[in-house]
Scaffold this active site. Structure first.
Site, short mmCIF file in Angstrom:
data_model
loop_
_atom_site.label_atom_id
_atom_site.label_comp_id
_atom_site.label_asym_id
_atom_site.label_seq_id
_atom_site.Cartn_x
_atom_site.Cartn_y
_atom_site.Cartn_z
N ASP A 1 0.85 -1.19 0.00
CA ASP A 1 0.00 0.00 0.00
C ASP A 1 0.89 1.24 0.00
O ASP A 1 2.12 1.12 -0.05
CB ASP A 1 -0.95 -0.01 1.21
CG ASP A 1 -2.30 0.63 0.86
OD1 ASP A 1 -2.29 1.81 0.43
OD2 ASP A 1 -3.34 -0.03 1.00
N HIS B 1 -2.93 3.04 -4.60
CA HIS B 1 -2.32 2.57 -3.35
C HIS B 1 -0.90 2.03 -3.59
O HIS B 1 -0.53 0.99 -3.06
CB HIS B 1 -3.19 1.48 -2.70
CG HIS B 1 -4.45 2.03 -2.08
ND1 HIS B 1 -4.47 2.65 -0.86
CD2 HIS B 1 -5.74 2.06 -2.53
CE1 HIS B 1 -5.71 3.03 -0.56
NE2 HIS B 1 -6.50 2.69 -1.56
N GLU C 1 -9.90 2.67 -5.21
CA GLU C 1 -9.54 4.05 -4.85
C GLU C 1 -8.38 4.59 -5.67
O GLU C 1 -7.46 5.20 -5.13
CB GLU C 1 -9.21 4.11 -3.34
CG GLU C 1 -10.38 3.74 -2.47
CD GLU C 1 -10.08 3.83 -0.97
OE1 GLU C 1 -10.98 4.26 -0.24
OE2 GLU C 1 -8.97 3.49 -0.53
#
Ligand SMILES: [Zn+2]
Length: 522
Positions: free
Chosen positions: A180, A251, A315
């Site tokens: 991440d 990420h 995301e």
């Protein structure tokens, strides 16, 4: 204290059928052997080790030979035509018998474990188990627990403890969120800077987002490939598959900090020290990005036998792609409509590669946007999870239900938990988790086969140590294990609440930190 009939009905997750069969108890002493059919050695040794550790009771273990004297034994037998996970557990004057599929016998052992005392037996080296019959099988084929080791890094021993917790709850997938923005946690030999640079951050945000400062304490670490192989084997012995997650295209800041040429702007980038998402993602117009990710996937596939490889896909902000000539050129040459289709191009290109290695991708439900990759499994997480689930079913894709409202264990359990630390999200009580139902009324019967199961996720932005993770996980994981395993019709909050009193004793016996939530807390 010995077991009583009342305790029989305390098994979590609740079995399909539990019957009393006569009155009495079978005595397990060091004279009682564990006898097993050849493929069931793992289950036999698991039970042997458990009673040795917890009760200092040393049971002989033997494979069943031609001379079958099965009386006064704990007999594990394979039923070759039993469905996956199915088992029968019978205890009577002749002993304990567990029969089922290979994994089913392991689950039968887990049920037997829950019939044992939760304290040292008063008479040393003897355990009593009540006469009874259980017939049981899982509701879903995918029963998952996810641990985020990127936001905070946890030692191998703790990851094993989490795998044990999953095994006690008859779960069969353990999803490791390995990469991440805040840290890269798996050794990649081809790209050593991922570990030299990407696995470390120079500090961590203090308090609730957006934070009150930075602690300036270097944090990080990664698992060597040897450690991961050890974890994979440890999980396999518990009939658990570890699903690795390598996040893309978003990420990905920890990777970009190590290899800045893979971002749209070229950097420089820093491993992120605060929570939340970032604008910087892999450049979708740069072929080196795909070469890089394929090199990583090659090593990942070599270490993890899992059929599923999770590629994230969530995301991913599109700001950099909008401004990047390479990304815009890709949109043009591939005749894509917009940046959402560019994301779909990215995921599909990686999917093709992963499929060519005989594996299947899982992605978060954003992979539905801009067109889903042809063979992908969707993890439906946003909101109450139903939108992603329905979207996946419309596209006729398999789906795993993991709603942030209900199954995200980083959300606080009570409204007055603020003394503990900061948290994401709204209050998710154990009752709320317990009452989540993956199959909503809108699901058509022909689509039921596409719902593989469900998963609970532990994101660790606000959990810097193992005790906090356990505390946030329990008792909600126990509640969720019934959603995953037990028949829908048997789910009953009051009944569960009563059984939890025994489960709390087991937590203590197992040595777990947990939140003794008042059961009626909403
Ligand atoms: Zn770009």
């Amino acid at each position: 204290m010995v077991n009583s009939w009342a305790q029989i009905n305390t098994i979590i997750p609740k079995p399909i059928k539990v019957h009393e069969c006569g009155t009495g108890e079978f005595l397990i002493s060091e004279k009682i052997p564990i006898l097993y059919d050849a493929p069931l050695e793992l289950s036999a040794n698991f039970f042997k080790q458990y009673v040795a550790e917890k009760y200092q009771l040393s049971l002989p273990v033997k494979m069943v030979g031609s001379k079958k004297n099965l009386k006064s034994s704990i007999h594990l037998s394979l039923k070759s035509d039993a469905p996956e996970g199915h088992y029968l557990l019978m205890i009577d004057k002749n002993g304990v018998q567990i029969t089922g599929s290979e994994s089913g016998v392991f689950y039968g052992v887990q049920s037997l474990i829950q019939l044992l005392p939760t304290s040292e037996p008063t008479k040393k080296r003897e355990l009593l188990v009540p006469y009874m019959n259980i017939a049981d099988a899982p509701r879903f084929v995918y029963r998952g627990l996810m641990l985020d080791v990127s936001r905070h890094f946890f030692p191998v021993e703790f990851v094993k403890k989490c795998i044990d917790i999953a095994a006690y709850h008859k779960m069969n997938y353990f999803h490791l969120h390995l990469t991440d923005d805040q840290g890269w946690r798996i050794e990649i030999k081809k790209y050593p800077k991922l570990n030299g640079i990407g696995s470390w951050r120079n500090g961590t945000m203090i308090g609730q987002w957006p934070g009150t400062g930075n602690d300036s304490i270097r944090h990080g670490g990664f698992y060597t490939q040897g450690q991961i192989r050890d974890l994979v084997a440890y999980a396999q012995k518990r009939y658990i598959t570890i699903v690795p997650e390598i996040e893309m295209p978003g990420h990905s800041l920890a990777a970009l900090a190590a290899y800045p040429n893979l971002g749209c702007t070229g950097g420089p980038y820093q491993v992120k020290e605060s929570w939340g998402i970032t604008d910087d993602v892999y450049c979708a117009g740069n072929d080196s990005v795909f070469t890089f990710l394929q090199g990583i996937i090659d090593e990942v596939i070599d270490i993890f036998p899992s059929k599923y490889i999770h590629i994230g896909g969530d995301e991913c902000r599109k700001d950099r792609w909008k401004a990047c000539p390479k990304c815009q050129n890709r949109i043009k040459t591939e005749h894509l409509k917009d940046e959402h289709e560019l994301q779909s191009y990215f995921v599909t290109r990686m999917e093709k590669y992963i499929n060519s290695k005989g594996r299947t991708i899982i992605g978060w439900d954003e992979i539905l946007e801009g067109g889903i990759a042809p063979n992908a499994v969707v993890m439906s997480w946003r909101g109450d999870g139903t939108q992603g689930l329905e979207g996946a079913l419309r596209a006729k894709h398999p789906v795993i239900f993991t709603p942030s409202y209900g199954f995200y264990l980083d959300y606080p359990q009570t409204s007055h938990e603020d003394s503990l630390a900061a948290n994401w999200g709204g209050v998710t009580s154990v009752k709320k988790s317990y009452l989540i139902e993956p199959i909503t009324d809108s699901v058509k019967s022909e689509d039921l086969r596409l719902i593989l199961g469900a998963q609970t996720n532990i994101w660790t932005e606000y959990m810097s140590n193992p005790a906090k993770v356990e505390y946030m996980m329990l008792p909600r994981l126990s509640a969720i294990s019934e959603v995953l395993w037990s028949p829908k019709e048997s789910r009953n909050w009051d009944d569960f609440k009563n059984r939890m009193e025994f489960q709390y004793q087991r937590y203590q016996w197992w040595g777990y930190a947990y939140n003794p939530v008042p059961a009626d807390n909403e």
